[in-house]
Design a protein around this motif. Sequence first.
Motif, PDB file in Angstrom:
ATOM      1  N   SER A  27      -9.365   6.071  -0.595  1.00 50.59           N
ATOM      2  CA  SER A  27      -9.285   7.117   0.450  1.00 50.59           C
ATOM      3  C   SER A  27      -8.161   6.705   1.629  1.00 50.59           C
ATOM      4  CB  SER A  27     -10.588   7.472   1.392  1.00 50.59           C
ATOM      5  OG  SER A  27     -10.043   8.145   2.416  1.00 50.59           O
ATOM      6  N   SER A  28      -7.183   7.260   2.039  1.00 51.63           N
ATOM      7  CA  SER A  28      -6.201   7.081   3.124  1.00 51.63           C
ATOM      8  C   SER A  28      -6.904   6.289   4.465  1.00 51.63           C
ATOM      9  CB  SER A  28      -5.236   8.019   3.393  1.00 51.63           C
ATOM     10  OG  SER A  28      -5.791   9.139   3.866  1.00 51.63           O
ATOM     11  N   ASP A  29      -8.049   6.788   4.649  1.00 52.10           N
ATOM     12  CA  ASP A  29      -8.950   6.606   5.776  1.00 52.10           C
ATOM     13  C   ASP A  29      -9.571   5.095   5.647  1.00 52.10           C
ATOM     14  OD1 ASP A  29      -8.508   9.068   6.927  1.00 52.10           O
ATOM     15  OD2 ASP A  29     -10.395   9.750   6.186  1.00 52.10           O
TER      16      ASP A  29
ATOM     17  N   ARG B   4       0.692  -0.964  -0.092  1.00 51.92           N
ATOM     18  CA  ARG B   4      -0.018   0.039   0.100  1.00 51.92           C
ATOM     19  C   ARG B   4       0.871   1.314  -0.080  1.00 51.92           C
ATOM     20  NH1 ARG B   4      -3.131   2.803   4.826  1.00 51.92           N
ATOM     21  NH2 ARG B   4      -4.961   3.505   3.815  1.00 51.92           N
TER      22      ARG B   4
ATOM     23  N   ASP C  28      -8.433   1.220   5.375  1.00 55.00           N
ATOM     24  CA  ASP C  28      -7.608   0.658   5.600  1.00 55.00           C
ATOM     25  C   ASP C  28      -7.610  -0.578   4.390  1.00 55.00           C
ATOM     26  OD1 ASP C  28      -5.312  -0.642   6.727  1.00 55.00           O
ATOM     27  OD2 ASP C  28      -6.639  -2.279   7.511  1.00 55.00           O
TER      28      ASP C  28
ATOM     29  N   ARG D 212      -3.593   0.289  -3.397  1.00 55.93           N
ATOM     30  CA  ARG D 212      -3.281  -1.114  -2.820  1.00 55.93           C
ATOM     31  C   ARG D 212      -3.202  -1.990  -3.815  1.00 55.93           C
ATOM     32  NH1 ARG D 212      -3.079  -3.472   2.382  1.00 55.93           N
ATOM     33  NH2 ARG D 212      -4.157  -1.752   3.211  1.00 55.93           N
TER      34      ARG D 212
ATOM     35  N   GLN E 110      -4.528  12.513   1.633  1.00 51.88           N
ATOM     36  CA  GLN E 110      -3.670  11.497   0.795  1.00 51.88           C
ATOM     37  C   GLN E 110      -4.859  10.456   0.151  1.00 51.88           C
ATOM     38  OE1 GLN E 110      -0.707   9.627   2.963  1.00 51.88           O
ATOM     39  NE2 GLN E 110       0.470  11.477   2.591  1.00 51.88           N
TER      40      GLN E 110
ATOM     41  N   CYS F 210       0.636   5.547  -0.278  1.00 50.33           N
ATOM     42  CA  CYS F 210      -0.120   6.658  -0.104  1.00 50.33           C
ATOM     43  C   CYS F 210       0.337   7.854  -0.463  1.00 50.33           C
ATOM     44  CB  CYS F 210      -0.685   7.080   1.310  1.00 50.33           C
ATOM     45  SG  CYS F 210      -1.571   5.322   1.953  1.00 50.33           S
TER      46      CYS F 210
ATOM     47  N   GLU G 186      -0.103  12.368  -1.483  1.00 48.66           N
ATOM     48  CA  GLU G 186      -1.110  13.770  -1.389  1.00 48.66           C
ATOM     49  C   GLU G 186      -1.390  13.938  -2.637  1.00 48.66           C
ATOM     50  OE1 GLU G 186       0.008  17.057   0.907  1.00 48.66           O
ATOM     51  OE2 GLU G 186       0.962  15.660   2.333  1.00 48.66           O
TER      52      GLU G 186
ATOM     53  N   CYS H  80      -4.630   6.155  -1.364  1.00 44.68           N
ATOM     54  CA  CYS H  80      -3.617   5.090  -1.333  1.00 44.68           C
ATOM     55  C   CYS H  80      -4.041   4.205  -2.400  1.00 44.68           C
ATOM     56  CB  CYS H  80      -3.648   4.447  -0.023  1.00 44.68           C
ATOM     57  SG  CYS H  80      -3.437   5.739   1.454  1.00 44.68           S
TER      58      CYS H  80
END
Length: 142
Positions: free
Chosen positions: A55-57, A23, A59, A92, A88, A25, A27, A90
């Motif tokens: 979203s970086s929020d 993963r 997981d 994966r 940010q 991440c 900006e 991400c």
Amino acid sequence: LIVTGLVLPTGGGATAPVPPSGRVCFEVGVPSGDVAVINLTPVLADGVGSGVLSSSDVDFPGTVSNVNYDVGSVDPNLAFAVPGADGQVCFRNNDRAELDLVADSVASIAADSWTVPTGSDSPVRVLDTRDGSGPIEPESES
């Protein structure tokens, strides 16, 4: 890893491929709440695989993909994600292959111009003809 022309260090000041199940991440520079439109381009993959932008929020974004790739291919695809609280998004990678990734921030969509159908920032697969949850029937011509 190259993101909008910037080289991001992934450890020790050197760039590195995204490993299987990795993963990364970064900006994207869009206003809070807006959707980032990112051109994802996997390159130099050592196997067949796929990846997803979120979203970086979030997981783990679940069993979905925004881009698929093959050995040695260059396979760009647009992906959309709401940046997390840290600004940010991400990428994966799946668990099958290592790859380099080029990510270009293309545009943003204003927060008041879109809705999320699930109430979260995690994507949901709504059709997969491989497992019997489809197919879409062709429209009849009258």
